[in-house]
Design an enzyme around this catalytic site. Structure first.
Site, PDB file in Angstrom:
ATOM      1  N   ASP A 227       0.859  -1.185   0.000  1.00  0.00           N
ATOM      2  CA  ASP A 227       0.000   0.000   0.000  1.00  0.00           C
ATOM      3  C   ASP A 227       0.896   1.236   0.000  1.00  0.00           C
ATOM      4  O   ASP A 227       1.648   1.471   0.957  1.00  0.00           O
ATOM      5  CB  ASP A 227      -0.922   0.000   1.227  1.00  0.00           C
ATOM      6  CG  ASP A 227      -1.813   1.234   1.259  1.00  0.00           C
ATOM      7  OD1 ASP A 227      -2.732   1.326   0.440  1.00  0.00           O
ATOM      8  OD2 ASP A 227      -1.555   2.108   2.117  1.00  0.00           O
ATOM      9  N   GLU A 323      -1.479  -1.822  -6.274  1.00  0.00           N
ATOM     10  CA  GLU A 323      -2.706  -1.138  -6.666  1.00  0.00           C
ATOM     11  C   GLU A 323      -2.525  -0.433  -7.998  1.00  0.00           C
ATOM     12  O   GLU A 323      -1.421  -0.005  -8.346  1.00  0.00           O
ATOM     13  CB  GLU A 323      -3.106  -0.107  -5.605  1.00  0.00           C
ATOM     14  CG  GLU A 323      -3.543  -0.693  -4.288  1.00  0.00           C
ATOM     15  CD  GLU A 323      -3.936   0.381  -3.303  1.00  0.00           C
ATOM     16  OE1 GLU A 323      -5.137   0.500  -2.983  1.00  0.00           O
ATOM     17  OE2 GLU A 323      -3.040   1.109  -2.841  1.00  0.00           O
ATOM     18  N   CYS A 377     -12.807  -3.778   5.873  1.00  0.00           N
ATOM     19  CA  CYS A 377     -12.257  -4.308   7.119  1.00  0.00           C
ATOM     20  C   CYS A 377     -11.477  -5.582   6.814  1.00  0.00           C
ATOM     21  O   CYS A 377     -12.011  -6.509   6.179  1.00  0.00           O
ATOM     22  CB  CYS A 377     -13.377  -4.600   8.118  1.00  0.00           C
ATOM     23  SG  CYS A 377     -12.798  -5.342   9.676  1.00  0.00           S
ATOM     24  N   CYS A 380     -13.429  -8.738   9.065  1.00  0.00           N
ATOM     25  CA  CYS A 380     -14.715  -9.336   8.712  1.00  0.00           C
ATOM     26  C   CYS A 380     -15.140  -9.063   7.278  1.00  0.00           C
ATOM     27  O   CYS A 380     -16.076  -9.682   6.793  1.00  0.00           O
ATOM     28  CB  CYS A 380     -15.795  -8.830   9.666  1.00  0.00           C
ATOM     29  SG  CYS A 380     -16.096  -7.046   9.555  1.00  0.00           S
ATOM     30  N   CYS A 396     -13.802  -0.578  12.612  1.00  0.00           N
ATOM     31  CA  CYS A 396     -14.891  -1.322  11.977  1.00  0.00           C
ATOM     32  C   CYS A 396     -16.148  -1.234  12.833  1.00  0.00           C
ATOM     33  O   CYS A 396     -16.117  -1.482  14.048  1.00  0.00           O
ATOM     34  CB  CYS A 396     -14.480  -2.777  11.768  1.00  0.00           C
ATOM     35  SG  CYS A 396     -15.745  -3.775  10.947  1.00  0.00           S
ATOM     36  N   CYS A 399     -17.336  -5.481  13.460  1.00  0.00           N
ATOM     37  CA  CYS A 399     -16.631  -6.359  14.396  1.00  0.00           C
ATOM     38  C   CYS A 399     -15.826  -5.600  15.434  1.00  0.00           C
ATOM     39  O   CYS A 399     -15.256  -6.229  16.339  1.00  0.00           O
ATOM     40  CB  CYS A 399     -15.708  -7.308  13.627  1.00  0.00           C
ATOM     41  SG  CYS A 399     -14.345  -6.482  12.754  1.00  0.00           S
ATOM     42  N   ASP A 406      -3.311   2.325   6.902  1.00  0.00           N
ATOM     43  CA  ASP A 406      -2.419   1.762   5.892  1.00  0.00           C
ATOM     44  C   ASP A 406      -2.195   0.272   6.127  1.00  0.00           C
ATOM     45  O   ASP A 406      -2.108  -0.515   5.156  1.00  0.00           O
ATOM     46  CB  ASP A 406      -1.084   2.507   5.900  1.00  0.00           C
ATOM     47  CG  ASP A 406      -1.251   3.976   5.520  1.00  0.00           C
ATOM     48  OD1 ASP A 406      -2.225   4.289   4.804  1.00  0.00           O
ATOM     49  OD2 ASP A 406      -0.414   4.796   5.924  1.00  0.00           O
TER      50      ASP A 406
END
Length: 485
Positions: A227, A323, A377, A380, A396, A399, A406
């Protein structure tokens, strides 16, 4: 100029070395590069002259059959026309014999490629932004470059000199043993050489056909998700759960104070003025050289840091997930443009692409541009509707996971490695499809708002027109050239 296709088992690789030419060799290098620019301008003027002539004749009511014929821009046609004009044209008759024929071939090949790109862009058969008709190259702006494809092109046996046609033997600033050892072993064949003046000094780049030898990676069964960011240049999470961050060196920001000082000195000198024809003073040229030296050092430091990062990643992991960032769009953000440009996102993607394919048996996976890696997330798979950039911690709502923004994105990217279908999984998969699967129940596209639909032009993802290959004829017909003009 046709693109060279290597033999099976071979790849085309470039070896670049800095040169230390003497005063006479520098003058010869500049003469060759200037000749390439002059011939390029001649080719552009020779082709477009028929365009303007036909346009003028149409105003007099001359029928289509009586108009001046279109001049072709294929490389054989331009070379034939230049060979007939170089003896009589006053722009070349007195000095064209001073340079190698490769200098003029470089200018003609560049002009032919420029017209081909313009034609394909006009017909919608070329990716990227729309290209206009080729224009003349200004002497003060044109990049000095010349390519040699025939003649004596070799790396000398001493490992500190190279030999080029008409230029002779030139000393290199650094040893050439990497290329020399391969040539002597018979695993590499030099195809061409390109000299270029860049960042205040001369470079030579050898295009060589190299026998492909894939190196073994340290952890072939481990995948890593990368990332990229501004605060941290890269956050890497592997499939074992280890997360590692690489700090952003910020080379430009660290040099801004020094750059302001040298720029202030330049502004207080008598510089050039195109409107009045004022020439720069010697003190301005000296101060401007000091400012350019600062810029060149920043560029060299950035390039060195990015190469070290991508080389280490390609040599360690068996699968790399990156990415598909819209870097050009990020540069339109006036708040982040300088930081994004200083980080160098585009070179990282480009270097990882060829280093994983040509140097190691590594698989590279490209996540879709609309995949919400930061909003999803990693525990989950729930996706947030909005996550502003200033929010650096991901919380989140489903959860209750609390994790760095990052780190969460890197974990989601590495999860794509197991779910993406990328062919055989070895080096050489050039047509790897972007990952569009749904790891851990996460959607690959966020909810489309009204603004995002308008920006995408009404299409999901804003896909561009597909690239279509078509064999181009040497000379364009009158109907095709008329539509282009």
């Amino acid at each position: 100029m046709k693109k060279f296709r290597p033999q099976p088992g071979f790849v085309v690789q470039a070896y670049r070395f800095a040169l230390d030419p003497n005063a006479a060799q520098q003058a010869a290098l500049r003469s060759h590069c200037g000749a390439a620019r002059a011939v390029y301008n001649w080719a552009v003027g020779w082709v477009t002259a028929s365009w303007w002539q036909r346009k003028a004749e149409e105003t007099y009511g001359i029928p289509e059959a009586g108009l001046t014929e279109w001049r072709p821009w294929s490389l054989p046609s331009l070379r034939k026309a230049f060979n007939a004009a170089k003896h009589t044209d006053p722009r070349f008759a007195d000095w064209w014999e001073e340079n190698s024929k490769e200098a003029y071939a470089t200018g003609l090949a560049n002009a032919s490629a420029a017209f081909d790109n313009y034609a394909k862009s006009k017909r919608g058969k070329r990716r990227g932004r729309k290209m206009g008709a080729p224009r003349f190259k200004a002497k003060r702006k044109a990049r000095l470059a010349c390519r040699f494809t025939t003649g004596i092109i070799r790396v000398d046996a001493d490992g500190r000199h190279v030999t080029l046609p008409r230029l002779g033997t030139i000393r290199t600033h650094e040893p050439t043993v990497k290329l020399l050892a391969r040539v002597q072993a018979g695993t590499t064949r030099v195809l061409s050489a390109t000299v270029r003046h860049e960042r205040g000094r001369w470079f030579v780049s050898f295009q060589a056909e190299v026998k492909q030898g894939l190196g073994r990676v340290a952890r072939p069964d481990t995948a890593v998700g990368i990332d990229l960011g501004v605060k941290m240049l890269a956050v890497m999470a592997d499939s074992t759960g280890e997360i590692r961050a690489v700090a952003n060196p910020r080379h430009y920001d660290r040099t801004r104070k020094q750059l302001r000082r040298v720029s202030r000195v330049v502004s207080r000198r008598q510089g050039p003025d195109r409107r009045t024809g004022q020439k720069p003073s010697k003190r301005w040229e000296k101060a401007n050289a000091q400012r350019n030296k600062v810029h060149h050092r920043v560029a060299n430091l950035r390039e060195d840091a990015l190469h070290k990062l991508t080389t280490s990643v390609a040599a360690e992991y068996g699968t790399v997930v990156v990415e598909d960032l819209n870097v050009a769009g990020m540069l339109h953000n006036r708040c982040l443009a300088r930081q994004v440009a200083d980080a160098g996102f585009s070179p990282i993607r480009c270097q990882l692409d060829y280093k994983t394919r040509q140097r190691h048996a590594t698989r590279i996976v490209v996540a879709d541009r609309w995949y919400p890696s930061s909003k999803t997330c990693s525990g989950c798979g729930a996706v947030k509707a909005k996550l502003p950039l200033h929010v650096r911690t991901y919380e989140c709502d489903a959860c209750g996971l609390v994790i760095d923004r990052d780190d969460n994105a890197a974990l989601n990217l590495v999860a794509l490695a197991a779910a993406a279908v990328t062919g055989t999984g070895v080096a050489g998969d050039q047509d790897t499809a972007p990952a569009v699967s749904k790891p851990r129940g996460a959607d690959c596209k966020t909810r489309a708002t009204t603004r995002s639909r308008k920006a995408a032009g009404g299409r999901a993802g804003g896909a561009t027109l597909p690239h279509q290959r078509q064999t181009e004829t040497r000379d364009r017909t009158q109907a095709e050239a008329l539509t282009l003009w």
